[in-house]
Design a protein around this motif. Structure first.
Motif, PDB file in Angstrom:
ATOM      1  N   UNK A   1      19.926  27.171   4.709  1.00  0.00           N
ATOM      2  CA  UNK A   1      19.493  25.814   4.392  1.00  0.00           C
ATOM      3  C   UNK A   1      18.158  25.848   3.652  1.00  0.00           C
ATOM      4  N   UNK A   2      18.076  25.107   2.551  1.00  0.00           N
ATOM      5  CA  UNK A   2      16.787  24.887   1.889  1.00  0.00           C
ATOM      6  C   UNK A   2      16.339  23.484   2.298  1.00  0.00           C
ATOM      7  N   UNK A   3      15.211  23.385   3.036  1.00  0.00           N
ATOM      8  CA  UNK A   3      14.808  22.061   3.531  1.00  0.00           C
ATOM      9  C   UNK A   3      14.215  21.185   2.432  1.00  0.00           C
ATOM     10  N   UNK A   4      14.265  19.888   2.651  1.00  0.00           N
ATOM     11  CA  UNK A   4      13.534  18.932   1.814  1.00  0.00           C
ATOM     12  C   UNK A   4      12.040  19.230   1.976  1.00  0.00           C
ATOM     13  N   UNK A   5      11.238  18.847   0.969  1.00  0.00           N
ATOM     14  CA  UNK A   5       9.798  19.072   1.061  1.00  0.00           C
ATOM     15  C   UNK A   5       9.279  18.460   2.363  1.00  0.00           C
ATOM     16  N   UNK A   6       8.438  19.197   3.059  1.00  0.00           N
ATOM     17  CA  UNK A   6       7.796  18.740   4.312  1.00  0.00           C
ATOM     18  C   UNK A   6       8.745  18.622   5.504  1.00  0.00           C
ATOM     19  N   UNK A   7      10.027  18.902   5.332  1.00  0.00           N
ATOM     20  CA  UNK A   7      10.924  18.781   6.494  1.00  0.00           C
ATOM     21  C   UNK A   7      10.695  19.954   7.436  1.00  0.00           C
ATOM     22  N   UNK A   8      10.756  19.662   8.727  1.00  0.00           N
ATOM     23  CA  UNK A   8      10.520  20.712   9.717  1.00  0.00           C
ATOM     24  C   UNK A   8      11.763  20.837  10.598  1.00  0.00           C
ATOM     25  N   UNK A   9      12.304  22.027  10.664  1.00  0.00           N
ATOM     26  CA  UNK A   9      13.496  22.233  11.482  1.00  0.00           C
ATOM     27  C   UNK A   9      13.182  22.680  12.903  1.00  0.00           C
ATOM     28  N   UNK A  10      11.880  22.873  13.175  1.00  0.00           N
ATOM     29  CA  UNK A  10      11.476  23.172  14.551  1.00  0.00           C
ATOM     30  C   UNK A  10      12.017  24.486  15.067  1.00  0.00           C
ATOM     31  N   UNK A  11      12.171  24.542  16.389  1.00  0.00           N
ATOM     32  CA  UNK A  11      12.518  25.768  17.123  1.00  0.00           C
ATOM     33  C   UNK A  11      13.905  26.298  16.779  1.00  0.00           C
ATOM     34  N   UNK A  12      14.865  25.392  16.763  1.00  0.00           N
ATOM     35  CA  UNK A  12      16.238  25.871  16.652  1.00  0.00           C
ATOM     36  C   UNK A  12      17.024  25.150  15.560  1.00  0.00           C
ATOM     37  N   UNK A  13      16.907  25.649  14.330  1.00  0.00           N
ATOM     38  CA  UNK A  13      17.677  25.034  13.243  1.00  0.00           C
ATOM     39  C   UNK A  13      19.176  25.024  13.544  1.00  0.00           C
ATOM     40  N   UNK A  14      19.671  26.061  14.254  1.00  0.00           N
ATOM     41  CA  UNK A  14      21.112  26.115  14.491  1.00  0.00           C
ATOM     42  C   UNK A  14      21.532  24.974  15.415  1.00  0.00           C
ATOM     43  N   UNK A  15      20.707  24.696  16.435  1.00  0.00           N
ATOM     44  CA  UNK A  15      21.046  23.590  17.349  1.00  0.00           C
ATOM     45  C   UNK A  15      21.026  22.269  16.577  1.00  0.00           C
TER      46      UNK A  15
ATOM     47  N   UNK B   1      27.925  15.147  15.464  1.00  0.00           N
ATOM     48  CA  UNK B   1      27.794  13.705  15.226  1.00  0.00           C
ATOM     49  C   UNK B   1      28.763  13.233  14.159  1.00  0.00           C
ATOM     50  N   UNK B   2      29.008  14.077  13.187  1.00  0.00           N
ATOM     51  CA  UNK B   2      29.934  13.703  12.108  1.00  0.00           C
ATOM     52  C   UNK B   2      31.377  13.991  12.479  1.00  0.00           C
ATOM     53  N   UNK B   3      31.594  14.366  13.744  1.00  0.00           N
ATOM     54  CA  UNK B   3      32.935  14.591  14.294  1.00  0.00           C
ATOM     55  C   UNK B   3      33.736  15.633  13.517  1.00  0.00           C
ATOM     56  N   UNK B   4      33.009  16.685  13.133  1.00  0.00           N
ATOM     57  CA  UNK B   4      33.660  17.798  12.449  1.00  0.00           C
ATOM     58  C   UNK B   4      34.353  18.646  13.522  1.00  0.00           C
ATOM     59  N   UNK B   5      35.474  19.252  13.160  1.00  0.00           N
ATOM     60  CA  UNK B   5      36.211  20.127  14.078  1.00  0.00           C
ATOM     61  C   UNK B   5      35.334  21.333  14.454  1.00  0.00           C
ATOM     62  N   UNK B   6      35.155  21.596  15.773  1.00  0.00           N
ATOM     63  CA  UNK B   6      34.140  22.560  16.213  1.00  0.00           C
ATOM     64  C   UNK B   6      34.256  23.982  15.639  1.00  0.00           C
ATOM     65  N   UNK B   7      35.463  24.461  15.321  1.00  0.00           N
ATOM     66  CA  UNK B   7      35.484  25.830  14.788  1.00  0.00           C
ATOM     67  C   UNK B   7      34.855  25.924  13.393  1.00  0.00           C
ATOM     68  N   UNK B   8      34.502  24.767  12.825  1.00  0.00           N
ATOM     69  CA  UNK B   8      33.844  24.766  11.516  1.00  0.00           C
ATOM     70  C   UNK B   8      32.323  24.653  11.620  1.00  0.00           C
ATOM     71  N   UNK B   9      31.789  24.590  12.847  1.00  0.00           N
ATOM     72  CA  UNK B   9      30.333  24.470  12.997  1.00  0.00           C
ATOM     73  C   UNK B   9      29.655  25.765  12.564  1.00  0.00           C
ATOM     74  N   UNK B  10      28.454  25.662  11.916  1.00  0.00           N
ATOM     75  CA  UNK B  10      27.717  26.892  11.595  1.00  0.00           C
ATOM     76  C   UNK B  10      27.310  27.609  12.876  1.00  0.00           C
ATOM     77  N   UNK B  11      27.390  28.941  12.836  1.00  0.00           N
ATOM     78  CA  UNK B  11      27.056  29.715  14.035  1.00  0.00           C
ATOM     79  C   UNK B  11      25.689  30.355  13.936  1.00  0.00           C
ATOM     80  N   UNK B  12      25.237  30.562  12.701  1.00  0.00           N
ATOM     81  CA  UNK B  12      23.916  31.123  12.468  1.00  0.00           C
ATOM     82  C   UNK B  12      23.315  30.316  11.327  1.00  0.00           C
ATOM     83  N   UNK B  13      22.056  29.924  11.485  1.00  0.00           N
ATOM     84  CA  UNK B  13      21.412  29.134  10.442  1.00  0.00           C
ATOM     85  C   UNK B  13      20.093  29.798  10.060  1.00  0.00           C
ATOM     86  N   UNK B  14      19.894  29.947   8.764  1.00  0.00           N
ATOM     87  CA  UNK B  14      18.642  30.529   8.286  1.00  0.00           C
ATOM     88  C   UNK B  14      17.991  29.553   7.316  1.00  0.00           C
TER      89      UNK B  14
END
Ligand code: AMP
Ligand code: DBH
Length: 569
Positions: A500-514, A522-535
């Motif tokens: 992920x490239x954040x918007x200027x000044x955006x802070x993803x805090x402790x756990x971007x993956x969470x 929230x967008x009701x995406x099918x769970x096997x499509x959720x990201x498992x690792x986020x950088x």
């Protein structure tokens, strides 16, 4: 102008091909409802299915397992057909079938066909974003689910999908809860509805029978219109190659709606041969090993990650799997190092299966050399399958070289359902399907899958379009850009890695993956499509060097991730 409102937006096989397949005896005048009826009567006394029953759970019965002969399956399915009709489903109507591997899966599969409905093969894992897409795209009028399926409140899920359909298409989609007991005071009609003529073809058997789902490479899954004649041909041919007979008890561990489980040779293959189907309520090796021993299972279908889990578990448990005769593995590339351990540990003969819901299925054969069985994904099941291996400009490559696999044949579709723009890209002008797979063909005719040219992640054999993940990620207010890649992984094949490239000044805090997973939920995406690792990255590789394709950026991102991993190792 009098347009027939039932005509479905599908690309037909051209007349000349249809005639060729009919003349050669591949396509016959039989529909899937007729085929199912014939197998229930031909094998009346045979055991058809052993599976957990949600109707029994809903009635509080202590023995939750149903064991039905083909005659009993037929009786139950007629009740299901009556319920489906009572719910308002008319011949030609599309019906979302979303059940886990329970007895009611088969009962309703037959019931929908016998009511004249066109099933849309959903997975129990699908959530609102997918289901709404399928319902809108197919104009489904009913949704079959079971409120005892774990992992979700399916009544609620149904209502939310139905509300969306009502809003967007101003029509009702009814819910049918398959766990509700049948009303036995009514005698169901024993007539089986005939398919309606929903394409311009003159024959019943050349009408669309159901809509299968494709993993998709662009956005959400596309719907795959398969006809009675083409599918039944593929099932019969599979039964021959896999050498099934009425004693070939099949264990169904993969989701029953998967094309592999349904037809290679799978559930319909078992029904064709008159053999029993044992449905595993969960895919764990423990459950499967117990069922294999108890029910004398002969045939099982696995995806490579599941095969590896079975191998690991077998080393610890030493299960009795002596009854296994055939272990079919497909859905993703099987490594030779894993392939060679299958028979020594799990007893049965290995068969590699390289198939696609769009059609073409390749099998290794019983009398192949070990070399071919371990190192290739087999060869097409029909001599009428046409295979081309081409370069980026559609020019055939030299013999034995790797290239893009294109295919056309008696059970491969000529177009997705109602997707003119995607069809223009996914099919050549002369009707070959662009599989997105990179293969090379051995002198024996056997195909080895050597790569993939589609932007797709293959996680546990589930195909996920990278586009869809990136699209959802981009809707997050803090996300400026996002790239998803499949990170090779020994347990699931590939994991979903999101950069992920954040918007200027955006802070993803402790756990971007969470944070990102929460956003997907929230967008009701099918769970096997959720990201498992986020950088988080400030800029993406390559984006500062001018005009590069999205595919190049994804390749550079994967390269970066793999290098970083290597440094850490
Ligand atoms: P779908 O089009 O969603 O039905 O997925 C079919 C795709 O799964 C194929 O085009 C391949 O990319 C992949 N696939 C299926 N079986 C195998 C296999 N045995 N080896 C490698 N890839 C496979
Ligand atoms: O992955 C698939 O879609 C698949 C794999 C094996 C398939 O559709 C099939 C056999 O029929």
């Amino acid at each position: 102008m009098c347009e027939n409102p039932l005509l479905l937006p599908v690309a037909l096989y051209p007349d000349e091909f249809a005639e060729r397949y009919r003349k050669a005896g591949l396509w016959v005048d039989e529909t899937i409802p007729e085929f199912l009826e014939n197998s229930c009567t031909d094998y009346a006394e045979n055991l058809a299915v052993v599976a957990v029953s949600h109707q029994k759970i809903s009635q509080g019965e202590s023995d939750l397992v149903a064991r039905l002969t083909y005659t009993e399956l037929r009786e139950q399915a007629l009740l299901a057909a009556a319920r489906v009709r009572d719910a308002g489903v008319r011949p030609g109507d599309r019906v979302l079938l979303q059940l886990p591997n329970i007895a009611e899966y088969l009962v309703y599969l037959l019931g929908i066909f016998w009511a004249g409905g066109i099933p849309v093969f959903c997975l129990p894992a699908h959530r609102a974003s997918d289901l709404i897409h399928f319902a809108l795209k197919s104009h489904a009028t009913a949704h079959v689910f079971s409120s005892y399926t774990s992992g979700e409140d399916f009544q609620k899920l149904h209502h939310s999908v139905a509300a969306n359909v009502e809003d967007q298409q101003n029509r009702r989609m009814v819910g049918i809860d398959a766990s509700a007991p049948f009303d036995l005071s009514k005698t169901p009609s024993h007539t089986i509805s005939q398919p309606v003529m929903n394409t311009e073809r003159a024959r019943k058997s050349e009408q669309v029978a159901f809509l299968q789902l494709s993993g998709g490479t662009t956005g959400l899954s596309k719907l795959i219109p398969r006809t009675h004649a083409d599918y039944l041909y593929s099932v019969r041919q599979s039964v021959k190659i896999c050498q099934l007979n009425c004693e070939s008890t099949l264990l169904v561990v993969l989701p029953a709606s998967h094309n592999f489980a349904m037809s290679s040779a799978g559930i319909l293959g078992a029904m064709c041969a008159g053999s029993a189907m044992v449905f595993a309520a969960d895919p764990s090796p423990k459950t499967a090993f117990a069922l294999i021993e108890q029910e004398n299972v002969k045939v099982v279908q696995l995806v490579p990650p599941l095969a590896q889990a079975w191998l690991a578990s077998a080393a610890k448990r030493q299960p009795n799997v002596e009854s296994l005769e055939l272990i079919q593995i497909g859905g993703a590339k099987l490594l030779p190092s894993v392939a060679e351990r299958i028979t020594p540990v799990l007893h049965g003969k290995l068969q590699q299966v390289f198939g696609m819901a769009e059609g073409l299925v390749n099998y290794t054969r019983a009398d192949d050399s070990d070399e071919m069985r371990l190192h290739t994904q087999g060869r097409p099941m029909s001599e009428f399958d046409e295979i081309l291996v081409v370069d980026d400009h559609d020019i055939p490559v030299a013999e034995g070289e790797s290239g893009h696999l294109l295919t056309r044949g008696p059970y491969t579709i000529r177009g997705y359902y109602n997707e003119p723009a995607i069809n223009a890209k996914s099919f050549t002008d002369d009707g070959f399907y662009r599989t997105g797979d990179i293969v090379r063909v051995h002198p024996t005719g056997d195909i080895e899958v050597t790569g993939r040219a589609k932007d797709q992640i293959n996680r546990n054999g589930e195909k996920i379009a990278v586009d869809e993940i990136e699209d959802v990620a981009l809707m997050h207010p803090k996300v400026y850009d996002a790239v998803a890649v499949g990170l090779p992984d020994p347990t699931v094949g590939e994991r979903i890695y999101l950069v992920v490239v954040p918007q200027a000044d955006a802070d993803f805090g402790e756990s971007p993956v969470a944070e990102m997973r929460n956003h997907f939920a929230k967008r009701q995406v099918t769970p096997y499509k959720f990201p498992e690792l986020v950088e988080i990255m400030d800029t993406l590789p390559l984006t500062n060097i001018g005009k590069v394709s999205r595919r190049d950026v994804r390749a550079a991102v994967l390269d970066h991730v793999l290098q970083a991993k290597e440094k850490h190792a």
